[in-house]
Write an enzyme that holds these catalytic residues in place. Structure first.
Site, mmCIF file in Angstrom:
data_model
loop_
_atom_site.group_PDB
_atom_site.id
_atom_site.type_symbol
_atom_site.label_atom_id
_atom_site.label_comp_id
_atom_site.label_asym_id
_atom_site.label_seq_id
_atom_site.Cartn_x
_atom_site.Cartn_y
_atom_site.Cartn_z
ATOM 1 N N VAL A 13 -76.179 13.211 -89.346
ATOM 2 C CA VAL A 13 -75.209 12.793 -90.568
ATOM 3 C C VAL A 13 -75.724 11.653 -91.105
ATOM 4 O O VAL A 13 -75.745 10.652 -90.492
ATOM 5 C CB VAL A 13 -73.912 13.000 -90.334
ATOM 6 C CG1 VAL A 13 -73.026 12.926 -91.590
ATOM 7 C CG2 VAL A 13 -73.643 14.233 -89.564
ATOM 8 N N ASP A 53 -64.184 22.216 -80.824
ATOM 9 C CA ASP A 53 -64.691 20.853 -80.321
ATOM 10 C C ASP A 53 -63.719 19.513 -80.928
ATOM 11 O O ASP A 53 -64.239 18.630 -81.539
ATOM 12 C CB ASP A 53 -66.240 20.694 -80.603
ATOM 13 C CG ASP A 53 -66.872 19.485 -79.989
ATOM 14 O OD1 ASP A 53 -66.021 19.094 -78.951
ATOM 15 O OD2 ASP A 53 -68.037 19.362 -80.047
HETATM 16 N N1 LIG Z 1 -68.235 14.011 -93.690
HETATM 17 C C1 LIG Z 1 -68.283 12.872 -93.162
HETATM 18 N N2 LIG Z 1 -67.910 11.727 -93.248
HETATM 19 C C2 LIG Z 1 -68.047 10.632 -92.585
HETATM 20 N N3 LIG Z 1 -68.517 10.587 -91.273
HETATM 21 C C3 LIG Z 1 -69.171 11.805 -90.955
HETATM 22 C C4 LIG Z 1 -69.069 12.998 -91.815
HETATM 23 N N4 LIG Z 1 -69.663 14.061 -90.830
HETATM 24 C C5 LIG Z 1 -69.862 13.386 -89.827
HETATM 25 N N5 LIG Z 1 -69.783 11.758 -89.901
HETATM 26 C C6 LIG Z 1 -70.244 11.141 -88.711
HETATM 27 O O1 LIG Z 1 -71.298 11.692 -88.191
HETATM 28 C C7 LIG Z 1 -71.124 11.868 -86.742
HETATM 29 C C8 LIG Z 1 -71.909 13.215 -86.301
HETATM 30 O O2 LIG Z 1 -71.486 14.233 -86.857
HETATM 31 P P1 LIG Z 1 -71.238 15.542 -86.290
HETATM 32 O O3 LIG Z 1 -70.066 15.278 -85.154
HETATM 33 O O4 LIG Z 1 -70.963 16.608 -87.275
HETATM 34 O O5 LIG Z 1 -72.674 15.753 -85.568
HETATM 35 P P2 LIG Z 1 -72.867 16.913 -84.403
HETATM 36 O O6 LIG Z 1 -74.342 17.156 -84.418
HETATM 37 O O7 LIG Z 1 -72.291 18.137 -84.365
HETATM 38 O O8 LIG Z 1 -72.424 16.031 -83.218
HETATM 39 P P3 LIG Z 1 -71.685 16.435 -81.879
HETATM 40 O O9 LIG Z 1 -72.818 16.460 -81.013
HETATM 41 O O10 LIG Z 1 -70.808 15.429 -81.572
HETATM 42 O O11 LIG Z 1 -71.011 17.913 -82.021
HETATM 43 C C9 LIG Z 1 -69.575 11.702 -86.555
HETATM 44 O O12 LIG Z 1 -69.289 11.584 -85.397
HETATM 45 C C10 LIG Z 1 -69.086 10.864 -87.515
HETATM 46 O O13 LIG Z 1 -69.071 9.843 -87.261
#
Ligand SMILES: Nc1ncnc2c1ncn2[C@@H]1O[C@H](COP(=O)(O)OP(=O)(O)OP(=O)(O)O)[C@@H](O)[C@H]1O
Lengths: 246, 324
Positions: free
Chosen positions: B42, B146
């Site tokens: 992200v 989650d």
């Molecule tokens: N809309 C948003 N605004 C601000 N920060 C965000 C946003 N979306 C994600 N993040 C940041 O990016 C990080 C990773 O995003 P996300 O949890 O969606 O990824 P993931 O690949 O699904 O991770 P995980 O393995 O934890 O499920 C989040 O922990 C957060 O800190």
């Protein structure tokens, strides 16, 4: 849509094969017969060497599956993630083939504009929830794996917990290589849950060699052997259901 | 932690890199990385006018799955479920194609950090907000899945907790798509991974426990005995003890039920002006509140009326304070 039963081999190992057929050739063979191979490389403090890593990635690539190298503490989450990811990948492949017949040419989901992908993904999700799944687990029990086996057991119990939350049915079987006197030994015949593993795993003996290739070969033939007329009737019903839902 | 090679290359996009949308022709300039996980990376990016968050992945199916969830949230009017969705597209670069979606940037620390910075009195308020959101989400047929502090960002002022990462969000009745062991009832041997309301409420209880154990802890015996044992060791969890126990045991059928108990727990137990009598009935009320849906004890009619009256008064007071 034709999905039938998804067939997966889950190979859990910590390094390189050193006996028998080339495991990558055997993985290719598996894929040709509709069996997907996923590989999980388990590390302790040690790291897996380059050659081992190459083999792990190679087997999964040729076997149409997913591979992942992890420390043993993360094994549980990885095992279930890899299995699900591979399911989605396979189902995606099935759906893509279907799309090609409708749209012609070599169209894949990625060739459609994002707006049109949503519904397709819903179908894939739904298939992932309902499809029948057979997972044959191949555990490397060579000497270096000995102290990782308790973690492997936990991870497998956890996997059956995850998969049994689906509405589709699951069957698991477990093989170890090397076996006591043979290259590959069957520990557990097809069963819907892995609870019985607890007792089996404590009796496991470990050996020196790592016959990964022969183990995969044996595993494929085990998929081929089983006959299940009633189940195939049931899965045909499912297919009709899927046809309607797309 | 667990990344394949092309994801690794995705997490190396340097500030200033421009991502071109293949279908909608929008452009996004990378400002910095916000985080990464199993499903992608992200970034904070700038479009023509503002800062937004962009999640990019080499796996189009995970992007589309999350987009599906976010789209269905958009249909829930006036709710703050998940970040708003702005764009979905592909980015073609040096022979590779990545999928991404663009969403509202939610600025703020995660729930744990926020409470550490601002003080434990914030936990209750944030729980009320979270449980209200979960109630709506559940009503729409979803289970968040989650749920963990990393996925709960605190935005504001006005202070508002927001759920991000809908990667685990699952249709009720299906197998939970994604979870994190510490918050997962399956891991603790306390239930299945079939998506239901109680699955999320279990995770909420673990989040509460997490505030007293920021480093988390591992499973030994598992089960309610280990978890409640840990809870009892921390005086700061006293206030929520019975709520935690009920949520862990699956006694709350809805987020609304749990929310009512949190609200009751947050009421002052002693006030100078209160007559002894009243204090007693208040603490009784609190205890009954926590058990109401569990043991289904029949209280006196007067007591029930008193509870309802007091609760609705407190609720209006709460709303009044919120509006201020
Ligand atoms: N809309 C948003 N605004 C601000 N920060 C965000 C946003 N979306 C994600 N993040 C940041 O990016 C990080 C990773 O995003 P996300 O949890 O969606 O990824 P993931 O690949 O699904 O991770 P995980 O393995 O934890 O499920 C989040 O922990 C957060 O800190």
């Amino acid at each position: 849509m034709r999905t039938g039963t998804l067939k997966q081999i889950l190979l859990i190992t910590d390094g390189c094969s050193n006996q028998g057929e080339d495991p990558i050739a055997m993985a290719t063979l598996a894929r040709e017969q509709g069996v997907t191979i996923n590989v999980i490389g388990v590390m302790e403090q040690d790291v897996i060497d380059d050659q081992g890593l190459k083999e792990i990635e190679g087997i999964a690539l040729s076997g149409g599956g997913v591979s992942q190298v992890v420390y043993s503490q993360q094994l549980s989450q990885t095992v279930q993630m890899v299995t699900r990811k591979a399911m989605t990948q396979t189902l995606q492949g099935v759906v893509n083939k279907e799309l090609q017949q409708i749209l012609g040419g070599t169209k894949k989901m990625e060739d459609l504009p994002p707006e049109k992908r949503g519904e397709i993904m819903e179908v894939v999700d739904e298939l992932g929830e309902t499809v029948e799944l057979d997972v044959l687990i191949l555990v490397d029990t060579s000497a270096s794996m000995t102290h990782k086996l308790p973690t492997v057991k936990e991870a497998l119990l956890d996997l059956s917990l995850s998969l049994n939350a689906r509405s589709g049915s699951n069957r698991f079987s477990v093989f170890a290589f090397p076996g006591k006197k043979v290259e590959v030994e069957k520990l557990l015949d097809w069963t819907p849950n892995l609870e019985s593993l607890t007792t089996i795993f404590s009796k496991l003996s470990t050996g020196g060699i790592t016959p990964t290739g022969p183990a995969i070969k044996e595993a494929i033939s085990y998929f081929q052997q089983k006959k299940r007329s009633l189940r195939s009737m049931l899965s045909r019903d499912d297919e009709q259901f899927f046809e309607e839902s797309i | 932690m667990m990344m394949n090679n092309s994801l690794k290359s995705l997490s190396k996009l340097s500030p200033g890199t421009v991502i071109h949308g293949k279908w909608h022709r929008n452009q996004y300039t990378i400002i910095k990385e916000l985080g990464n996980g199993a499903n992608g990376v992200v970034y904070l990016v700038r479009d023509s006018s503002r800062q937004v968050a962009l999640k990019i992945s080499d796996n189009p199916s995970s992007i589309i799955s999350e987009v599906n969830v976010l789209k269905s949230f958009t249909k829930v009017q006036g709710s703050a479920l998940g970040p708003s969705l702005f764009d979905v597209d592909d980015w073609e670069t040096v022979g590779k194609q990545f999928s991404f979606y663009v969403m509202e940037f939610i600025k703020g620390p995660n729930l744990l950090t926020f409470i550490q910075q601002k003080g434990p009195e914030w936990l209750g308020v944030l729980l009320l907000q979270l449980l209200a959101d979960l109630d709506v989400l559940h009503e729409k047929g979803w289970v968040f899945g989650d749920l963990k502090p990393e996925n709960l960002l605190v935005n504001g002022p006005p202070i508002r907790v927001r759920c991000i990462d809908v990667g685990g969000t699952t249709i009720k009745g299906r197998a939970i798509k994604e979870f994190t062991e510490f918050y997962d009832r399956g891991y603790w041997g306390m239930g299945s991974r079939k998506a239901d309301e109680r699955y999320d409420l279990f995770a909420v209880a673990m989040v509460i426990i997490n505030t007293a154990y920021p480093g988390r802890f591992n499973k030994t015996t598992g089960g309610i005995s280990q978890l409640m044992g840990m809870v009892k060791q921390k005086p700061e969890l006293n206030l929520y003890q019975s709520i935690i126990k009920n949520a862990l045991s699956g006694n709350y059928q809805t987020a609304g039920e749990m929310r009512r108990d949190v609200l009751a727990a947050l009421q002052p137990r002693k006030q100078k002006s209160d007559a002894g009598n009243q204090v007693k009935s208040r603490s009784q009320l609190h205890r009954n509140g926590a058990k109401r849906n569990v043991t289904k004890k029949k209280g006196g009619l007067f007591e029930t009326a008193l509870i309802i009256l007091t609760l609705s008064f407190l609720y209006f007071f709460y709303i009044y304070v919120q509006i201020l």
